[in-house]
Design a protein around this motif. Structure first.
Motif, PDB file in Angstrom:
ATOM      1  N   GLU A  65       0.832  -1.197   0.000  1.00 43.09           N
ATOM      2  CA  GLU A  65       0.000   0.000   0.000  1.00 43.09           C
ATOM      3  C   GLU A  65       0.871   1.253   0.000  1.00 43.09           C
ATOM      4  OE1 GLU A  65      -3.242   2.725   0.238  1.00 43.09           O
ATOM      5  OE2 GLU A  65      -2.829   0.788  -0.694  1.00 43.09           O
ATOM      6  N   GLN A  66       1.972   1.210   0.735  1.00 42.22           N
ATOM      7  CA  GLN A  66       2.903   2.345   0.733  1.00 42.22           C
ATOM      8  C   GLN A  66       3.538   2.521  -0.639  1.00 42.22           C
ATOM      9  OE1 GLN A  66       3.455   4.596   3.390  1.00 42.22           O
ATOM     10  NE2 GLN A  66       4.317   5.667   1.613  1.00 42.22           N
ATOM     11  N   GLN A  67       3.887   1.415  -1.287  1.00 43.25           N
ATOM     12  CA  GLN A  67       4.438   1.477  -2.641  1.00 43.25           C
ATOM     13  C   GLN A  67       3.419   2.061  -3.620  1.00 43.25           C
ATOM     14  OE1 GLN A  67       7.615   0.713  -3.626  1.00 43.25           O
ATOM     15  NE2 GLN A  67       8.068   0.387  -1.454  1.00 43.25           N
ATOM     16  N   ARG A  68       2.160   1.691  -3.470  1.00 41.55           N
ATOM     17  CA  ARG A  68       1.098   2.210  -4.334  1.00 41.55           C
ATOM     18  C   ARG A  68       0.933   3.711  -4.148  1.00 41.55           C
ATOM     19  NH1 ARG A  68      -4.591   3.130  -4.687  1.00 41.55           N
ATOM     20  NH2 ARG A  68      -4.694   3.237  -2.412  1.00 41.55           N
ATOM     21  N   LEU A  69       0.925   4.162  -2.896  1.00 32.65           N
ATOM     22  CA  LEU A  69       0.776   5.593  -2.620  1.00 32.65           C
ATOM     23  C   LEU A  69       1.985   6.380  -3.107  1.00 32.65           C
ATOM     24  CD1 LEU A  69      -0.769   5.484   0.979  1.00 32.65           C
ATOM     25  CD2 LEU A  69      -1.938   5.908  -1.196  1.00 32.65           C
ATOM     26  N   ASN A  70       3.167   5.805  -3.012  1.00 36.61           N
ATOM     27  CA  ASN A  70       4.378   6.477  -3.513  1.00 36.61           C
ATOM     28  C   ASN A  70       4.269   6.729  -5.016  1.00 36.61           C
ATOM     29  OD1 ASN A  70       5.484   6.438  -0.955  1.00 36.61           O
ATOM     30  ND2 ASN A  70       6.816   4.679  -1.339  1.00 36.61           N
ATOM     31  N   GLU A  71       3.794   5.718  -5.753  1.00 35.74           N
ATOM     32  CA  GLU A  71       3.657   5.874  -7.202  1.00 35.74           C
ATOM     33  C   GLU A  71       2.549   6.864  -7.543  1.00 35.74           C
ATOM     34  OE1 GLU A  71       5.745   4.753  -9.416  1.00 35.74           O
ATOM     35  OE2 GLU A  71       6.894   3.849  -7.774  1.00 35.74           O
ATOM     36  N   TRP A  72       1.481   6.865  -6.754  1.00 40.30           N
ATOM     37  CA  TRP A  72       0.393   7.824  -6.970  1.00 40.30           C
ATOM     38  C   TRP A  72       0.896   9.255  -6.819  1.00 40.30           C
ATOM     39  CZ3 TRP A  72      -4.373   8.380  -8.835  1.00 40.30           C
ATOM     40  CH2 TRP A  72      -5.137   9.466  -8.417  1.00 40.30           C
ATOM     41  N   ASN A  73       1.708   9.497  -5.821  1.00 39.50           N
ATOM     42  CA  ASN A  73       2.237  10.848  -5.577  1.00 39.50           C
ATOM     43  C   ASN A  73       3.209  11.302  -6.658  1.00 39.50           C
ATOM     44  OD1 ASN A  73       0.795  11.238  -3.178  1.00 39.50           O
ATOM     45  ND2 ASN A  73       2.372  10.217  -1.943  1.00 39.50           N
ATOM     46  N   LYS A  74       3.798  10.344  -7.380  1.00 41.78           N
ATOM     47  CA  LYS A  74       4.738  10.693  -8.455  1.00 41.78           C
ATOM     48  C   LYS A  74       4.026  11.056  -9.751  1.00 41.78           C
ATOM     49  CE  LYS A  74       8.402   7.604  -6.758  1.00 41.78           C
ATOM     50  NZ  LYS A  74       9.180   6.366  -7.071  1.00 41.78           N
ATOM     51  N   LEU A  75       2.761  10.694  -9.871  1.00 42.64           N
ATOM     52  CA  LEU A  75       2.019  10.984 -11.102  1.00 42.64           C
ATOM     53  C   LEU A  75       1.778  12.481 -11.265  1.00 42.64           C
ATOM     54  CD1 LEU A  75      -0.770   8.232 -11.059  1.00 42.64           C
ATOM     55  CD2 LEU A  75       1.354   8.220 -12.363  1.00 42.64           C
ATOM     56  N   SER A  76       1.699  12.920 -12.493  1.00 40.73           N
ATOM     57  CA  SER A  76       1.348  14.312 -12.769  1.00 40.73           C
ATOM     58  C   SER A  76      -0.144  14.507 -12.503  1.00 40.73           C
ATOM     59  CB  SER A  76       1.662  14.658 -14.223  1.00 40.73           C
ATOM     60  OG  SER A  76       0.827  13.929 -15.100  1.00 40.73           O
ATOM     61  N   SER A  77      -0.564  15.752 -12.358  1.00 40.88           N
ATOM     62  CA  SER A  77      -1.972  16.046 -12.090  1.00 40.88           C
ATOM     63  C   SER A  77      -2.865  15.566 -13.241  1.00 40.88           C
ATOM     64  CB  SER A  77      -2.170  17.544 -11.849  1.00 40.88           C
ATOM     65  OG  SER A  77      -1.702  18.302 -12.959  1.00 40.88           O
ATOM     66  N   LYS A  78      -2.357  15.633 -14.463  1.00 42.36           N
ATOM     67  CA  LYS A  78      -3.131  15.173 -15.617  1.00 42.36           C
ATOM     68  C   LYS A  78      -3.257  13.651 -15.622  1.00 42.36           C
ATOM     69  CE  LYS A  78      -2.130  19.090 -18.677  1.00 42.36           C
ATOM     70  NZ  LYS A  78      -1.548  19.513 -19.980  1.00 42.36           N
ATOM     71  N   ALA A  79      -2.172  12.967 -15.248  1.00 44.74           N
ATOM     72  CA  ALA A  79      -2.215  11.502 -15.200  1.00 44.74           C
ATOM     73  C   ALA A  79      -3.186  11.023 -14.123  1.00 44.74           C
ATOM     74  CB  ALA A  79      -0.816  10.946 -14.937  1.00 44.74           C
ATOM     75  N   ARG A  80      -3.224  11.721 -12.983  1.00 43.79           N
ATOM     76  CA  ARG A  80      -4.166  11.351 -11.917  1.00 43.79           C
ATOM     77  C   ARG A  80      -5.612  11.510 -12.393  1.00 43.79           C
ATOM     78  NH1 ARG A  80      -0.946  14.843  -8.924  1.00 43.79           N
ATOM     79  NH2 ARG A  80       0.794  13.776  -7.935  1.00 43.79           N
ATOM     80  N   ALA A  81      -5.855  12.528 -13.176  1.00 48.49           N
ATOM     81  CA  ALA A  81      -7.212  12.794 -13.652  1.00 48.49           C
ATOM     82  C   ALA A  81      -7.749  11.648 -14.502  1.00 48.49           C
ATOM     83  CB  ALA A  81      -7.247  14.093 -14.444  1.00 48.49           C
ATOM     84  N   THR A  82      -6.883  10.942 -15.202  1.00 47.48           N
ATOM     85  CA  THR A  82      -7.340   9.852 -16.076  1.00 47.48           C
ATOM     86  C   THR A  82      -7.973   8.710 -15.285  1.00 47.48           C
ATOM     87  OG1 THR A  82      -5.189   8.718 -16.064  1.00 47.48           O
ATOM     88  CG2 THR A  82      -5.548  10.392 -17.762  1.00 47.48           C
TER      89      THR A  82
END
Length: 206
Positions: free
Chosen positions: A98-115
């Protein structure tokens, strides 16, 4: 990524590569939307697959065989959760991934998160404006939309078991086969005519 379905059809997917797992380089990281029914369906049917990695500039080709695991949000139930990593510093396996998943989420750009608020690629949205209205999603933006996107985001983990490396930058071209085991890899480097084995030896994981 390619794999053979039970129907006999070949499934092909393009996966966004997120790098190697720092604690164990046998694991490759990719991103996945849990609502991607096409990719999720193929992985659930059989998590074993083969990846093809092509490097045109260096004239190198990698064919990587292994198995997929899915690190999803705690609120989501998925098959094939990632295995335990020896260097997880006392964390439970679930907390580590779960920590690894959150780390990768925080590295995404704002546009990538929106997808990750968008419909699955298998769906045909009734209204493009409503379905793709979110074009940017900041990680500090705590909202219902942000939670939906975060729950939809999965870390797709691929554990490598075999690697075939083809190098056409030299002559004669070389083919290297690496079989990964628990503590080491066995590597064979052969000519492309596959008749002469040049070297066979073991090397450590590092």
């Amino acid at each position: 990524m390619s794999k053979l379905k039970r129907s006999g059809d070949v499934a092909m997917h393009c996966l966004p590569f997120r790098g190697l797992l720092e604690d164990d380089s046998h694991f490759l990281k990719f991103q996945l939307a849990i609502n991607d029914s096409l990719l999720m369906g193929d992985i659930k049917a059989d998590p074993k697959a083969k990846l093809s990695w092509i490097m045109p500039k260096t004239k190198e080709y990698y064919n990587i065989t292994g198995k997929f695991y899915i690190a999803s949000a705690p609120t989501q139930l998925t098959r094939f959760p990632p295995p335990k990593i020896s260097s997880n510093d006392g964390q439970t396996t679930a907390d580590y991934w779960e920590q690894q998943r959150l780390n990768e989420w925080n590295k995404l750009s704002s546009k990538a998160r929106a997808t990750f608020t968008w419909p699955s690629r298998a769906e045909t949205p009734k209204s493009a404006f409503k379905s793709f209205n979110c074009q940017s999603l900041d990680k500090s933006q705590k909202s219902v939309l942000h939670e939906i996107a975060l729950d939809n985001f999965c870390l797709l983990v691929f554990k490598v078991t075999d690697v075939e490396h083809l190098d056409y930058s030299c002559f004669p071209p070389k083919r290297t086969v690496c079989t990964c085991r628990v503590l080491n890899c066995v590597r064979q480097q052969v000519l492309t005519d596959f008749l002469c084995i040049i070297v066979i030896h073991s090397f450590s994981k590092s």
